[in-house]
Motif scaffolding. Structure first.
Motif: not given
Length: 160
Positions: A115-138
């Motif tokens: 839901e951003h402008k065309l051409g916008t870049l996205l990166a994902v960052e995963r890290a371990p958590s108590d429930e397995g892992f969590v994802e964050r998007f930049r």
């Protein structure tokens, strides 16, 4: 409709990931690939794919960055089917119907990130958590000439 598409700004993905995906492949975050994996057990390139890899939907390789791009209906449904076949074959879905539902959910979730402008870049960052892992998007919005005010103009020389 918009969906993440793999982009390669340099050659680093070819050295970082065991199987890098090609620029232009439609992509999803691909966290489902780690549902039954202990992130602490991953090493080397597998660990890097876990931490920052998007999953390409043609090669099922990884990329660090995706760009938001337009996808037509035929390409969208082809991507859903390709992912469903991958889920069924690789992750043991009980049947194609279950795999298709899971693939559609994964791709719908990826589209919701766009839901951003065309051409916008996205990166994902995963890290371990108590429930397995969590994802964050930049979100990285690249500077575009159309987004800036015009500050000069070329005019013909009156001496000629």
């Amino acid at each position: 409709m918009q969906l993440p598409r793999a982009i390669r700004l340099d050659q680093s993905d070819q050295h970082v990931f065991e199987r890098p995906c090609e620029p232009g492949e439609w992509a999803v975050p691909g966290g489902f690939a780690y549902w039954e994996v202990d992130p602490a057990s991953l090493e080397g390139k597998a660990q890097l794919a876990f931490r920052s890899g998007w999953l390409g939907l043609t090669s099922f390789g990884h990329t660090t960055l995706v760009e938001i791009a337009e996808i037509d209906e035929a390409a969208f449904f082809a991507a859903v089917e390709r992912l469903a076949r991958h889920i069924e074959a690789t992750y043991g879905a009980p049947n194609f119907g279950h795999a298709l539902a899971a693939a559609r959910q994964e791709i719908d979730d990826a589209a919701a990130l766009c839901e951003h402008k065309l051409g916008t870049l996205l990166a994902v960052e995963r890290a371990p958590s108590d429930e397995g892992f969590v994802e964050r998007f930049r979100v990285i919005e690249p500077a575009r000439a159309a987004d800036h005010a015009k500050i000069w103009q070329v005019v013909p020389d009156d001496d000629g």
